[in-house]
Design a protein around this motif. Sequence first.
Motif, mmCIF file in Angstrom:
data_model
loop_
_atom_site.group_PDB
_atom_site.id
_atom_site.type_symbol
_atom_site.label_atom_id
_atom_site.label_comp_id
_atom_site.label_asym_id
_atom_site.label_seq_id
_atom_site.Cartn_x
_atom_site.Cartn_y
_atom_site.Cartn_z
ATOM 1 N N ARG A 12 0.830 -1.216 0.000
ATOM 2 C CA ARG A 12 0.000 0.000 0.000
ATOM 3 C C ARG A 12 0.864 1.266 0.000
ATOM 4 N NH1 ARG A 12 -4.836 2.032 -1.110
ATOM 5 N NH2 ARG A 12 -5.555 3.460 0.454
ATOM 6 N N LEU A 13 1.940 1.264 0.781
ATOM 7 C CA LEU A 13 2.849 2.417 0.827
ATOM 8 C C LEU A 13 3.558 2.632 -0.507
ATOM 9 C CD1 LEU A 13 4.369 2.068 4.402
ATOM 10 C CD2 LEU A 13 2.767 3.812 3.585
ATOM 11 N N LYS A 14 3.910 1.557 -1.191
ATOM 12 C CA LYS A 14 4.550 1.679 -2.511
ATOM 13 C C LYS A 14 3.585 2.280 -3.531
ATOM 14 C CE LYS A 14 8.006 -1.936 -2.032
ATOM 15 N NZ LYS A 14 8.474 -3.253 -2.499
ATOM 16 N N ILE A 15 2.337 1.846 -3.484
ATOM 17 C CA ILE A 15 1.318 2.402 -4.388
ATOM 18 C C ILE A 15 1.107 3.877 -4.082
ATOM 19 C CG2 ILE A 15 -1.142 2.353 -4.974
ATOM 20 C CD1 ILE A 15 -0.998 -0.721 -4.560
ATOM 21 N N ARG A 16 1.023 4.225 -2.809
ATOM 22 C CA ARG A 16 0.839 5.612 -2.395
ATOM 23 C C ARG A 16 1.988 6.485 -2.869
ATOM 24 N NH1 ARG A 16 2.823 8.449 2.065
ATOM 25 N NH2 ARG A 16 1.596 10.282 2.547
ATOM 26 N N ALA A 17 3.213 6.003 -2.717
ATOM 27 C CA ALA A 17 4.385 6.787 -3.123
ATOM 28 C C ALA A 17 4.370 7.079 -4.623
ATOM 29 C CB ALA A 17 5.663 6.053 -2.742
ATOM 30 N N ALA A 18 3.817 6.166 -5.411
ATOM 31 C CA ALA A 18 3.784 6.348 -6.864
ATOM 32 C C ALA A 18 2.637 7.236 -7.329
ATOM 33 C CB ALA A 18 3.685 4.984 -7.539
ATOM 34 N N ASN A 19 1.615 7.423 -6.494
ATOM 35 C CA ASN A 19 0.450 8.220 -6.876
ATOM 36 C C ASN A 19 0.726 9.711 -6.740
ATOM 37 O OD1 ASN A 19 -1.190 6.089 -7.539
ATOM 38 N ND2 ASN A 19 -2.218 6.025 -5.572
ATOM 39 N N LYS A 20 0.214 10.456 -7.721
ATOM 40 C CA LYS A 20 0.346 11.908 -7.712
ATOM 41 C C LYS A 20 -1.039 12.510 -7.946
ATOM 42 C CE LYS A 20 3.086 15.547 -9.814
ATOM 43 N NZ LYS A 20 4.211 15.811 -10.709
ATOM 44 N N THR A 21 -1.418 13.449 -7.097
ATOM 45 C CA THR A 21 -2.708 14.116 -7.216
ATOM 46 C C THR A 21 -2.481 15.573 -7.589
ATOM 47 O OG1 THR A 21 -3.691 12.672 -5.550
ATOM 48 C CG2 THR A 21 -4.813 14.749 -5.966
ATOM 49 N N ASP A 31 -10.197 19.327 4.535
ATOM 50 C CA ASP A 31 -9.610 18.175 5.206
ATOM 51 C C ASP A 31 -8.944 17.280 4.152
ATOM 52 O OD1 ASP A 31 -8.859 16.221 6.976
ATOM 53 O OD2 ASP A 31 -10.865 15.373 7.193
ATOM 54 N N PRO A 32 -7.633 17.421 3.977
ATOM 55 C CA PRO A 32 -6.942 16.708 2.910
ATOM 56 C C PRO A 32 -6.462 15.310 3.271
ATOM 57 C CG PRO A 32 -5.427 18.150 4.015
ATOM 58 C CD PRO A 32 -6.764 18.349 4.669
ATOM 59 N N VAL A 33 -6.810 14.803 4.445
ATOM 60 C CA VAL A 33 -6.256 13.538 4.914
ATOM 61 C C VAL A 33 -6.520 12.400 3.929
ATOM 62 C CG1 VAL A 33 -6.363 11.792 6.740
ATOM 63 C CG2 VAL A 33 -6.256 14.217 7.325
ATOM 64 N N ALA A 34 -7.709 12.332 3.347
ATOM 65 C CA ALA A 34 -8.021 11.265 2.384
ATOM 66 C C ALA A 34 -7.072 11.327 1.190
ATOM 67 C CB ALA A 34 -9.464 11.374 1.921
ATOM 68 N N ILE A 35 -6.766 12.530 0.731
ATOM 69 C CA ILE A 35 -5.833 12.695 -0.386
ATOM 70 C C ILE A 35 -4.430 12.275 0.041
ATOM 71 C CG2 ILE A 35 -4.698 14.397 -1.880
ATOM 72 C CD1 ILE A 35 -7.399 15.948 -1.778
ATOM 73 N N MET A 37 -3.592 10.172 2.251
ATOM 74 C CA MET A 37 -3.522 8.722 2.436
ATOM 75 C C MET A 37 -3.329 8.000 1.104
ATOM 76 S SD MET A 37 -3.798 7.993 5.689
ATOM 77 C CE MET A 37 -4.339 6.307 5.758
ATOM 78 N N GLU A 38 -3.778 8.622 0.017
ATOM 79 C CA GLU A 38 -3.735 7.981 -1.293
ATOM 80 C C GLU A 38 -2.561 8.414 -2.161
ATOM 81 O OE1 GLU A 38 -5.815 5.576 -2.372
ATOM 82 O OE2 GLU A 38 -6.768 5.619 -0.396
ATOM 83 N N SER A 39 -1.983 9.590 -1.898
ATOM 84 C CA SER A 39 -0.972 10.144 -2.795
ATOM 85 C C SER A 39 0.301 10.527 -2.050
ATOM 86 C CB SER A 39 -1.507 11.392 -3.500
ATOM 87 O OG SER A 39 -2.632 11.066 -4.270
ATOM 88 N N GLY A 40 1.421 10.196 -2.660
ATOM 89 C CA GLY A 40 2.709 10.579 -2.101
ATOM 90 C C GLY A 40 3.132 11.968 -2.522
ATOM 91 N N THR A 41 2.551 12.449 -3.635
ATOM 92 C CA THR A 41 2.858 13.783 -4.146
ATOM 93 C C THR A 41 1.565 14.501 -4.478
ATOM 94 O OG1 THR A 41 4.932 13.004 -5.122
ATOM 95 C CG2 THR A 41 4.072 15.081 -5.957
ATOM 96 N N VAL A 42 1.466 15.765 -4.068
ATOM 97 C CA VAL A 42 0.313 16.603 -4.407
ATOM 98 C C VAL A 42 0.842 17.854 -5.084
ATOM 99 C CG1 VAL A 42 -1.602 17.981 -3.506
ATOM 100 C CG2 VAL A 42 -1.101 15.744 -2.504
ATOM 101 N N ALA A 72 3.146 17.557 5.529
ATOM 102 C CA ALA A 72 4.470 17.171 6.034
ATOM 103 C C ALA A 72 4.361 16.017 7.021
ATOM 104 C CB ALA A 72 5.152 18.378 6.674
ATOM 105 N N GLU A 73 3.346 16.054 7.876
ATOM 106 C CA GLU A 73 3.150 14.976 8.846
ATOM 107 C C GLU A 73 2.895 13.639 8.163
ATOM 108 O OE1 GLU A 73 -0.061 16.231 11.363
ATOM 109 O OE2 GLU A 73 1.105 17.873 12.237
ATOM 110 N N TYR A 74 2.223 13.668 7.025
ATOM 111 C CA TYR A 74 1.932 12.445 6.281
ATOM 112 C C TYR A 74 3.048 12.083 5.302
ATOM 113 C CZ TYR A 74 -2.785 11.824 8.044
ATOM 114 O OH TYR A 74 -3.862 11.589 8.856
ATOM 115 N N GLY A 75 4.099 12.885 5.243
ATOM 116 C CA GLY A 75 5.219 12.599 4.346
ATOM 117 C C GLY A 75 4.890 12.836 2.886
ATOM 118 N N VAL A 76 3.959 13.733 2.633
ATOM 119 C CA VAL A 76 3.536 14.045 1.268
ATOM 120 C C VAL A 76 4.437 15.132 0.691
ATOM 121 C CG1 VAL A 76 1.644 15.005 -0.122
ATOM 122 C CG2 VAL A 76 1.162 13.381 1.704
ATOM 123 N N THR A 77 4.861 14.939 -0.538
ATOM 124 C CA THR A 77 5.644 15.942 -1.247
ATOM 125 C C THR A 77 4.686 16.928 -1.897
ATOM 126 O OG1 THR A 77 7.386 14.341 -1.703
ATOM 127 C CG2 THR A 77 7.342 16.325 -3.074
#
Length: 123
Positions: A12-21, A31-35, A37-42, A72-77
Motif C-alpha cells: 500500500r505504501l509503494k502504491i501511495r508513493a507512486a500516486n500523484k494528485t 480536510d486533505p487527509v483522504a488525499i 492517504m492515497e498520494s505521495g505527491t500533491v 508534512a506529517e503524512y510525508g507528502v511531497t
Amino acid sequence: MIEKLVEIIVKRLKIRAANKTVIAVSKMPRDPVAIFMESGTVRLTQVNKHFLERILGGNRAESLTIWLETAAEYGVTIELELYDNGEPWLDYKMLSQLVYPVFTSAGERLFHPSSEVICYSDS
C-alpha cells in the motif's frame, strides 16, 4: 498473520508513493487527509503571487499553513505550479524562500528548493 499484514502495508505504501494528485488551489479541500492517504505527491496548480505570499507569511493559525503542515506529517511531497509563467510578477527572492519545488504552467521545473534558480541558459 503479522507477516501478511506487513506485506499489505508495504504494498500500500509503494502504491501511495507512486500516486500523484493534482489540485487547483481554488479547490483545495479543507480536510486533505483522504488525499494524503492515497498520494505521495500533491501538485497545487493555479498558484499566484498572493498564494505564495500566504505560504511565506507563516501564520500558524491560517488554514493553508495547517494544510501544509498536515502534508508534512503524512510525508507528502508538495509541488507548486504557477497559473502562468510568472512574468512579470515572479519574484526570485520570494521563490528562494520556498521549500517546495515550483513549476511553470507548462510543467517545466522553475525552481529547486535547494535555493538554486534554473536560468534560461540552463534549460
